[in-house]
Design a protein around this motif. Structure first.
Motif, PDB file in Angstrom:
ATOM      1  N   CYS A   1      -6.666 -18.600  33.085  1.00  0.00           N
ATOM      2  CA  CYS A   1      -5.928 -18.638  31.820  1.00  0.00           C
ATOM      3  C   CYS A   1      -4.696 -17.736  31.906  1.00  0.00           C
ATOM      4  O   CYS A   1      -4.792 -16.569  32.313  1.00  0.00           O
ATOM      5  N   TYR A   2      -3.559 -18.273  31.512  1.00  0.00           N
ATOM      6  CA  TYR A   2      -2.278 -17.570  31.619  1.00  0.00           C
ATOM      7  C   TYR A   2      -1.697 -17.451  30.218  1.00  0.00           C
ATOM      8  O   TYR A   2      -0.961 -18.303  29.766  1.00  0.00           O
ATOM      9  N   GLY A   3      -2.098 -16.381  29.538  1.00  0.00           N
ATOM     10  CA  GLY A   3      -1.733 -16.226  28.144  1.00  0.00           C
ATOM     11  C   GLY A   3      -2.771 -16.876  27.247  1.00  0.00           C
ATOM     12  O   GLY A   3      -3.944 -17.021  27.609  1.00  0.00           O
ATOM     13  N   GLU A   4      -2.351 -17.297  26.068  1.00  0.00           N
ATOM     14  CA  GLU A   4      -3.262 -17.897  25.105  1.00  0.00           C
ATOM     15  C   GLU A   4      -3.548 -19.348  25.485  1.00  0.00           C
ATOM     16  O   GLU A   4      -2.653 -20.097  25.864  1.00  0.00           O
ATOM     17  N   VAL A   5      -4.815 -19.724  25.377  1.00  0.00           N
ATOM     18  CA  VAL A   5      -5.245 -21.092  25.679  1.00  0.00           C
ATOM     19  C   VAL A   5      -6.075 -21.597  24.508  1.00  0.00           C
ATOM     20  O   VAL A   5      -7.052 -20.963  24.107  1.00  0.00           O
ATOM     21  N   GLU A   6      -5.657 -22.714  23.963  1.00  0.00           N
ATOM     22  CA  GLU A   6      -6.356 -23.307  22.818  1.00  0.00           C
ATOM     23  C   GLU A   6      -6.296 -24.822  22.959  1.00  0.00           C
ATOM     24  O   GLU A   6      -5.254 -25.378  23.290  1.00  0.00           O
ATOM     25  N   MET A   7      -7.418 -25.487  22.700  1.00  0.00           N
ATOM     26  CA  MET A   7      -7.426 -26.937  22.824  1.00  0.00           C
ATOM     27  C   MET A   7      -6.510 -27.570  21.781  1.00  0.00           C
ATOM     28  O   MET A   7      -6.610 -27.281  20.591  1.00  0.00           O
ATOM     29  N   ASN A   8      -5.616 -28.412  22.254  1.00  0.00           N
ATOM     30  CA  ASN A   8      -4.745 -29.186  21.379  1.00  0.00           C
ATOM     31  C   ASN A   8      -4.621 -30.575  21.992  1.00  0.00           C
ATOM     32  O   ASN A   8      -3.983 -30.744  23.025  1.00  0.00           O
ATOM     33  N   LEU A   9      -5.271 -31.541  21.380  1.00  0.00           N
ATOM     34  CA  LEU A   9      -5.354 -32.868  21.970  1.00  0.00           C
ATOM     35  C   LEU A   9      -4.056 -33.643  21.826  1.00  0.00           C
ATOM     36  O   LEU A   9      -3.310 -33.452  20.858  1.00  0.00           O
ATOM     37  N   PRO A  10      -3.758 -34.531  22.765  1.00  0.00           N
ATOM     38  CA  PRO A  10      -2.626 -35.446  22.597  1.00  0.00           C
ATOM     39  C   PRO A  10      -2.738 -36.193  21.274  1.00  0.00           C
ATOM     40  O   PRO A  10      -3.833 -36.586  20.853  1.00  0.00           O
ATOM     41  N   ASN A  11      -1.590 -36.387  20.612  1.00  0.00           N
ATOM     42  CA  ASN A  11      -1.592 -37.056  19.310  1.00  0.00           C
ATOM     43  C   ASN A  11      -0.890 -38.413  19.339  1.00  0.00           C
ATOM     44  O   ASN A  11      -0.718 -39.049  18.303  1.00  0.00           O
ATOM     45  N   LEU A  12      -0.464 -38.836  20.533  1.00  0.00           N
ATOM     46  CA  LEU A  12       0.065 -40.187  20.727  1.00  0.00           C
ATOM     47  C   LEU A  12      -0.466 -40.693  22.060  1.00  0.00           C
ATOM     48  O   LEU A  12      -0.150 -40.123  23.111  1.00  0.00           O
ATOM     49  N   VAL A  13      -1.306 -41.711  22.023  1.00  0.00           N
ATOM     50  CA  VAL A  13      -1.923 -42.213  23.252  1.00  0.00           C
ATOM     51  C   VAL A  13      -1.532 -43.676  23.471  1.00  0.00           C
ATOM     52  O   VAL A  13      -1.168 -44.389  22.537  1.00  0.00           O
ATOM     53  N   PHE A  14      -1.598 -44.105  24.727  1.00  0.00           N
ATOM     54  CA  PHE A  14      -1.247 -45.477  25.071  1.00  0.00           C
ATOM     55  C   PHE A  14      -2.180 -45.962  26.172  1.00  0.00           C
ATOM     56  O   PHE A  14      -2.948 -45.186  26.744  1.00  0.00           O
ATOM     57  N   GLU A  15      -2.086 -47.242  26.495  1.00  0.00           N
ATOM     58  CA  GLU A  15      -2.941 -47.815  27.527  1.00  0.00           C
ATOM     59  C   GLU A  15      -2.172 -48.237  28.774  1.00  0.00           C
ATOM     60  O   GLU A  15      -2.648 -48.023  29.883  1.00  0.00           O
ATOM     61  N   LYS A  16      -1.008 -48.851  28.620  1.00  0.00           N
ATOM     62  CA  LYS A  16      -0.290 -49.362  29.795  1.00  0.00           C
ATOM     63  C   LYS A  16       1.061 -48.698  30.001  1.00  0.00           C
ATOM     64  O   LYS A  16       1.365 -48.243  31.096  1.00  0.00           O
TER      65      LYS A  16
ATOM     66  N   HIS B   1      -2.539 -35.999  33.136  1.00  0.00           N
ATOM     67  CA  HIS B   1      -3.976 -36.266  33.225  1.00  0.00           C
ATOM     68  C   HIS B   1      -4.718 -35.096  32.593  1.00  0.00           C
ATOM     69  O   HIS B   1      -4.100 -34.110  32.191  1.00  0.00           O
ATOM     70  N   TYR B   2      -6.030 -35.210  32.512  1.00  0.00           N
ATOM     71  CA  TYR B   2      -6.807 -34.290  31.672  1.00  0.00           C
ATOM     72  C   TYR B   2      -7.117 -32.945  32.321  1.00  0.00           C
ATOM     73  O   TYR B   2      -7.610 -32.035  31.636  1.00  0.00           O
ATOM     74  N   HIS B   3      -6.875 -32.752  33.591  1.00  0.00           N
ATOM     75  CA  HIS B   3      -7.312 -31.527  34.268  1.00  0.00           C
ATOM     76  C   HIS B   3      -6.711 -30.283  33.630  1.00  0.00           C
ATOM     77  O   HIS B   3      -5.552 -30.253  33.222  1.00  0.00           O
ATOM     78  N   TRP B   4      -7.523 -29.234  33.601  1.00  0.00           N
ATOM     79  CA  TRP B   4      -7.229 -28.005  32.880  1.00  0.00           C
ATOM     80  C   TRP B   4      -5.892 -27.374  33.235  1.00  0.00           C
ATOM     81  O   TRP B   4      -5.203 -26.832  32.368  1.00  0.00           O
ATOM     82  N   ASP B   5      -5.498 -27.440  34.508  1.00  0.00           N
ATOM     83  CA  ASP B   5      -4.267 -26.784  34.924  1.00  0.00           C
ATOM     84  C   ASP B   5      -3.016 -27.528  34.480  1.00  0.00           C
ATOM     85  O   ASP B   5      -1.894 -27.058  34.720  1.00  0.00           O
ATOM     86  N   HIS B   6      -3.200 -28.653  33.814  1.00  0.00           N
ATOM     87  CA  HIS B   6      -2.066 -29.438  33.319  1.00  0.00           C
ATOM     88  C   HIS B   6      -2.015 -29.512  31.794  1.00  0.00           C
ATOM     89  O   HIS B   6      -1.041 -30.044  31.257  1.00  0.00           O
ATOM     90  N   ILE B   7      -3.014 -28.950  31.106  1.00  0.00           N
ATOM     91  CA  ILE B   7      -3.076 -29.138  29.644  1.00  0.00           C
ATOM     92  C   ILE B   7      -3.359 -27.864  28.863  1.00  0.00           C
ATOM     93  O   ILE B   7      -3.356 -27.882  27.629  1.00  0.00           O
ATOM     94  N   TRP B   8      -3.565 -26.751  29.542  1.00  0.00           N
ATOM     95  CA  TRP B   8      -3.923 -25.536  28.815  1.00  0.00           C
ATOM     96  C   TRP B   8      -2.782 -24.967  27.976  1.00  0.00           C
ATOM     97  O   TRP B   8      -3.015 -24.166  27.074  1.00  0.00           O
ATOM     98  N   GLY B   9      -1.555 -25.361  28.248  1.00  0.00           N
ATOM     99  CA  GLY B   9      -0.437 -24.905  27.420  1.00  0.00           C
ATOM    100  C   GLY B   9      -0.192 -25.756  26.189  1.00  0.00           C
ATOM    101  O   GLY B   9       0.717 -25.464  25.403  1.00  0.00           O
TER     102      GLY B   9
ATOM    103  N   MET C   1     -13.185 -24.836  30.712  1.00  0.00           N
ATOM    104  CA  MET C   1     -12.933 -23.441  30.361  1.00  0.00           C
ATOM    105  C   MET C   1     -13.947 -22.522  31.024  1.00  0.00           C
ATOM    106  O   MET C   1     -13.601 -21.455  31.555  1.00  0.00           O
ATOM    107  N   HIS C   2     -15.204 -22.924  31.009  1.00  0.00           N
ATOM    108  CA  HIS C   2     -16.257 -22.095  31.587  1.00  0.00           C
ATOM    109  C   HIS C   2     -16.043 -21.880  33.083  1.00  0.00           C
ATOM    110  O   HIS C   2     -16.191 -20.758  33.588  1.00  0.00           O
ATOM    111  N   LYS C   3     -15.665 -22.926  33.782  1.00  0.00           N
ATOM    112  CA  LYS C   3     -15.550 -22.858  35.241  1.00  0.00           C
ATOM    113  C   LYS C   3     -14.233 -22.235  35.711  1.00  0.00           C
ATOM    114  O   LYS C   3     -14.162 -21.722  36.840  1.00  0.00           O
ATOM    115  N   ASN C   4     -13.197 -22.258  34.871  1.00  0.00           N
ATOM    116  CA  ASN C   4     -11.861 -21.877  35.358  1.00  0.00           C
ATOM    117  C   ASN C   4     -11.160 -20.844  34.481  1.00  0.00           C
ATOM    118  O   ASN C   4      -9.949 -20.651  34.612  1.00  0.00           O
ATOM    119  N   LYS C   5     -11.899 -20.157  33.624  1.00  0.00           N
ATOM    120  CA  LYS C   5     -11.266 -19.265  32.656  1.00  0.00           C
ATOM    121  C   LYS C   5     -10.481 -18.135  33.307  1.00  0.00           C
ATOM    122  O   LYS C   5      -9.571 -17.569  32.688  1.00  0.00           O
TER     123      LYS C   5
END
Length: 210
Positions: free
Chosen positions: A108-123, A66-74, A101-105
């Motif tokens: 941050c554990y090391g380098e954090v950079e936005m990198n979006l999922p590149n394969l998405v699905f619905e079901k 899911h999208y929450h910061w603690d699951h996607i910052w790596g 990022m503003h609320k939870n910076k």
């Protein structure tokens, strides 16, 4: 950090944050791919996993539950690989990144950079050679997915289970539907984003409370 084997092909990396809560990153080393489920708080969440699988020549597939910061910052440390999520997850990461990022910076554990999922699905997505199934399971968030290792009967439910019942950011009925879906699945071991390893009986316990 604690490293714990999950049956034959799974490994759980558990990090304790400065605030005292635990965060799990789940690795499954399968026949064709190595799957990394969630990416933690930054590059330092991912480096130990890269080291752990450095002698493996199998490609990596990353899954964001899911999208929450603690699951996607790596994600930024895995930008050369396929990153899978629900289509809503990609949209929500992009729209909520600056605010998260503003609320939870401070986490941050090391380098954090936005990198979006590149394969998405619905079901659902299925990797038959590895018997890995990824399904849409809204509950904790509207974009939540779960990952089932059908060979070893292990499920990763992301944050759909917390200590027991998670914070729910979508309709309660959707969460109950997901729990009923879990009830009908064939698994005996349950991994979540922050809890210890649990058995399938936790599903009935949550349903009885709700």
């Amino acid at each position: 950090m604690r490293i714990q084997k999950i049956k034959n092909r799974g490994t759980l990396f558990t990090y304790t944050t400065s605030s005292g809560w635990d965060l799990n990153v789940h690795l499954i080393m399968s026949e064709k791919y190595n799957y990394i489920i969630d990416t933690g708080l930054g590059s330092l969440s991912i480096n130990p996993i890269k080291e752990y699988i450095k002698d493996s020549n199998k490609p990596i597939i990353v899954i964001n539950t899911h999208y929450h910061w603690d699951h996607i910052w790596g994600n930024g440390s895995l930008r050369n690989y396929i990153i899978i999520s629900h289509k809503l997850c990609r949209e929500m990461i992009e729209s909520k990144w600056k605010d998260m990022m503003h609320k939870n910076k401070q986490y941050c554990y090391g380098e954090v950079e936005m990198n979006l999922p590149n394969l998405v699905f619905e079901k659902e997505l299925y990797f038959p050679e590895d018997k890995i199934r990824i399904i849409y399971t809204p509950g904790h968030t509207i974009d939540s997915v779960s990952v089932i290792d059908e060979e070893e009967k292990v499920i990763n439910v992301g944050d759909n289970i917390d200590e027991i019942i998670p914070s729910i950011y979508c309709e309660k009925d959707l969460y109950i539907d997901t729990l009923l879906k879990y009830r009908n699945m064939d698994f005996d071991t349950c991994i979540s984003g922050h809890n210890v390893i649990l058995g399938k009986e936790i599903i009935e316990k949550i349903l009885s409370i709700l």
